[in-house]
Design a protein around this motif. Structure first.
Motif, PDB file in Angstrom:
ATOM      1  N   LYS A 378       5.908  12.670  -2.147  1.00 55.07           N
ATOM      2  CA  LYS A 378       6.357  13.083  -0.815  1.00 55.07           C
ATOM      3  C   LYS A 378       6.829  11.829  -0.085  1.00 55.07           C
ATOM      4  O   LYS A 378       6.499  10.693  -0.476  1.00 55.07           O
ATOM      5  N   GLN A 380       7.785   9.667   3.706  1.00 52.83           N
ATOM      6  CA  GLN A 380       7.551   9.505   5.142  1.00 52.83           C
ATOM      7  C   GLN A 380       8.500   8.432   5.682  1.00 52.83           C
ATOM      8  O   GLN A 380       8.758   7.428   5.018  1.00 52.83           O
ATOM      9  N   GLU A 384      10.173   6.552  13.961  1.00 52.46           N
ATOM     10  CA  GLU A 384      11.011   7.673  14.406  1.00 52.46           C
ATOM     11  C   GLU A 384      12.480   7.345  14.253  1.00 52.46           C
ATOM     12  O   GLU A 384      13.299   8.214  13.930  1.00 52.46           O
ATOM     13  N   SER A 387      13.877   8.310  10.979  1.00 53.02           N
ATOM     14  CA  SER A 387      13.903   9.740  10.630  1.00 53.02           C
ATOM     15  C   SER A 387      15.132  10.450  11.180  1.00 53.02           C
ATOM     16  O   SER A 387      15.414  11.593  10.805  1.00 53.02           O
ATOM     17  N   THR A 421       7.253   1.343  -0.521  1.00 55.71           N
ATOM     18  CA  THR A 421       8.119   1.282   0.656  1.00 55.71           C
ATOM     19  C   THR A 421       9.520   0.878   0.215  1.00 55.71           C
ATOM     20  O   THR A 421       9.689  -0.073  -0.566  1.00 55.71           O
ATOM     21  N   ILE A 446      11.633   3.923   4.376  1.00 54.18           N
ATOM     22  CA  ILE A 446      10.771   5.084   4.104  1.00 54.18           C
ATOM     23  C   ILE A 446       9.634   4.640   3.195  1.00 54.18           C
ATOM     24  O   ILE A 446       9.696   3.599   2.529  1.00 54.18           O
ATOM     25  N   ARG A 447       8.581   5.504   3.156  1.00 52.31           N
ATOM     26  CA  ARG A 447       7.465   5.258   2.256  1.00 52.31           C
ATOM     27  C   ARG A 447       7.301   6.488   1.351  1.00 52.31           C
ATOM     28  O   ARG A 447       7.279   7.623   1.862  1.00 52.31           O
ATOM     29  N   LYS A 451       1.629  13.080  -4.111  1.00 53.04           N
ATOM     30  CA  LYS A 451       1.131  14.297  -3.457  1.00 53.04           C
ATOM     31  C   LYS A 451      -0.369  14.466  -3.703  1.00 53.04           C
ATOM     32  O   LYS A 451      -0.882  14.089  -4.735  1.00 53.04           O
TER      33      LYS A 451
END
Length: 451
Positions: A378, A380, A384, A387, A421, A446-447, A451
Motif C-alpha cells: 500500500k 502513503q 499533503e 497527495s 520511501t 511517497i512511502r 499490507k
C-alpha cells in the motif's frame, strides 16, 4: 626412301604368302579334286541337273543353309544386348506385427541381359517384385540378398544393390493423446473463424521400435482448410483426417499410427464486434496553436476474429502525426489491425484536424492516483502537498471553458517499486485528446508499506 618402299613390299608379300599357303592353295586343290570327280561322272550329273525337281530341291537346301547361317549370326549379336529397369520397388517379407525393419532400400535398379526381343517382352510384361525374405530372422543386424522374380526366364539379371544390411527391431506400442493442427488457416475467409474442432477419438496407438517411440513428442490430426468446399458458418464433418507424429523440434517421426485416419467435426463461426475509433494526435503542433476539432469519415468499425480476442478490444486507436501543424488539414490514415483480428470493415479513415489559437487554464488540488502497484503493498504520501497537484491544461478556449475537472487524471506509475520511501514522477492524462495536460509539480514523495 627406297629402303622404306622395299620394306613395305616385303611386308605385303609375306601376307600374300601366308594367305596363299593357308587358304588359296588348299581351296584350289579341293576344287580340282571335285572337278575331276564330276568329269568322270559327268553324264549322270547332267541327267540329275536337267531335272526340274532336282533344281528345286537344291535351291531349297541352299536357301535353308543361308537362312540358318544368318539367323545364327543375328542370334549371337542379340545375345549381347542389355537394358536397365530403374527404381524397381523392394518388398520385405517378414512378420510386420512383431518386427520393424530399417535399412531396406525403397527401390533398386535391375540390369537385364539377353536377346533384344526377350528384353522387350520383359519390359512390356507386368513388373515383378524385388523381395527381401526376412522370414525367420530375429531382432538384430542382418545381411540379406535381394531376389527378383523375372517374367522372362531366358534372361539374365543383376540387381544394384543385390545385398543389403538391415536392422530388425522388436515392435512395441504406446497410447498417445491426439492434438490438432489446422493447415492453410489463412485461406479461410477473413470474416470466418475456426471456433473449435471435435475429433471422433482423443487418443491413438503408436507402434515401432522402442527408440523411435521415445522420440515422439506429439501426434497431430492435420485439419486442412482447403478440404472444406465453400466454407461458411456452421459445422463441417471431415473424414480421413491424416495423423502425423512429430519430435520436439517439429520433425516427422516414421512410426505406425493406429488408426491411420480419423473423423473431425469443425465448427466455423463469424464473430464480430463494433468498436469506436479513437483518434490520437501525436507530436506538438505549432507554437501558439491548438486543436479545436477532430472529425473522422467513420467513427466506428466492425472487427472480426475469435470471440476471446474481440472481447478484449474496446476501441481502435488511429494515430495522427500533427507535429508542427499550423493550419487545418485532412489526413488519410490506414487503420492498423490488432493481433488476433482477422478483418476490419473499413481499412482507411479520413481525419480532418481544425486548429484554433492556444489558451490555457489551471486546475488546482487534483488528487494523485496510483497505477501498477503490487497487490502486496500500500502507498502513503509523505505530506499533503505530495497527495495533490495543480495541472495546466492548454487548448482551444471554447473547449477549456467547458472542461470537466473530473476527466483530468494525475497519477504516479509504481511498477517495480517495493517497500521504502521513493520520489516518483507525476503524469497526467485527460479525456479529451485535443488538449495537452502538464502537472505543475513534477515529482512527489511517497512511502510504500507492506499490507
Amino acid at each position: 626412301m627406297k629402303r622404306i618402299i622395299r620394306s613395305i613390299g616385303r611386308f605385303f608379300h609375306a601376307i600374300y604368302s601366308f594367305f596363299d599357303r593357308i587358304i588359296i592353295t588348299p581351296i584350289t586343290k579341293l576344287f580340282l579334286k571335285i572337278t575331276d570327280t564330276f568329269r568322270n561322272n559327268s553324264h549322270g550329273l547332267e541327267r540329275i541337273l536337267n531335272r526340274k525337281s532336282s533344281l528345286i530341291i537344291i535351291s531349297l537346301i541352299l536357301a535353308f543353309a543361308v537362312f540358318f547361317i544368318f539367323d545364327r549370326e543375328n542370334t549371337l549379336l542379340l545375345d549381347q544386348y542389355a537394358d536397365v529397369l530403374y527404381n524397381q520397388k523392394v518388398t520385405a517379407v517378414y512378420n510386420e506385427e512383431a518386427y520393424v525393419v530399417e535399412g531396406l532400400p525403397e527401390a533398386v535398379d535391375i540390369t537385364l541381359v539377353g536377346q533384344k526381343r526377350h528384353i522387350y517382352l520383359a519390359k512390356q510384361a507386368p513388373s515383378k517384385e524385388v523381395t527381401a525374405d526376412l522370414t525367420g530372422l530375429s531382432a538384430g543386424q542382418h545381411k540379406v540378398k535381394l531376389k527378383y522374380t523375372q517374367s522372362i526366364t531366358s534372361l539374365d539379371y543383376k540387381l544394384d544393390p543385390s545385398t543389403v544390411t538391415v536392422m530388425i527391431y522388436d515392435k512395441v506400442s504406446e497410447t498417445r493423446e491426439l492434438a490438432v493442427d489446422i493447415l492453410h488457416k489463412d485461406h479461410l475467409d477473413t470474416k470466418l473463424n475456426i471456433e473449435k474442432v471435435d475429433l471422433d477419438r482423443s487418443d491413438v496407438i503408436i507402434k515401432g521400435a522402442e527408440y523411435k517411440l521415445k522420440e515422439v513428442a506429439t501426434v497431430k490430426a492435420l485439419i486442412d482448410i482447403d478440404n472444406i468446399s465453400n466454407p461458411k458458418a456452421g459445422e463441417v464433418i471431415l473424414k480421413d483426417i491424416p495423423l502425423v507424429a512429430y519430435d520436439a523440434k517439429g520433425n516427422v517421426i516414421a512410426v505406425e499410427i493406429v488408426p491411420k485416419t480419423i473423423t473431425a467435426t469443425v465448427t466455423i463461426s463469424s464473430p464480430f464486434r463494433e468498436v469506436p475509433l479513437q483518434i490520437v494526435p501525436e507530436g506538438n503542433i505549432a507554437f501558439g496553436r491548438s486543436i479545436k476539432a477532430i472529425t473522422a469519415s467513420v467513427n466506428s468499425v466492425v472487427i472480426y476474429g475469435d470471440q476471446e480476442t474481440l472481447s478484449k478490444i474496446d476501441s481502435l486507436p488511429v494515430k495522427i502525426n500533427v507535429k508542427n501543424l499550423n493550419q487545418d488539414k485532412e489526413f488519410s490514415v490506414n487503420i492498423d489491425r490488432p493481433a488476433g483480428v482477422r478483418d476490419i470493415s473499413v481499412r482507411t479513415v479520413v481525419v480532418k484536424i481544425s486548429l484554433d489559437s492556444e489558451s490555457s487554464r489551471e486546475f488546482s488540488g487534483l488528487g494523485i492516483g496510483t497505477e501498477n502497484l503490487d497487490d502486496r503493498f500500500k502507498v502513503q504520501a509523505l505530506s499533503e502537498a505530495d497527495s495533490k497537484v495543480n495541472v495546466i491544461v492548454k487548448g482551444s478556449k471554447d473547449i477549456l471553458e467547458n472542461l470537466d475537472p473530473s476527466t483530468i487524471k494525475p497519477y504516479i506509475d509504481l511498477k517495480g517499486y517495493t517497500e521504502g520511501t521513493h520520489e516518483v514522477e507525476v503524469q497526467v492524462t485527460g479525456g479529451d485528446v485535443r488538449l495537452s495536460y502538464t502537472p505543475k509539480t513534477k515529482k512527489v514523495k511517497i512511502r510504500i508499506l507492506a499490507k
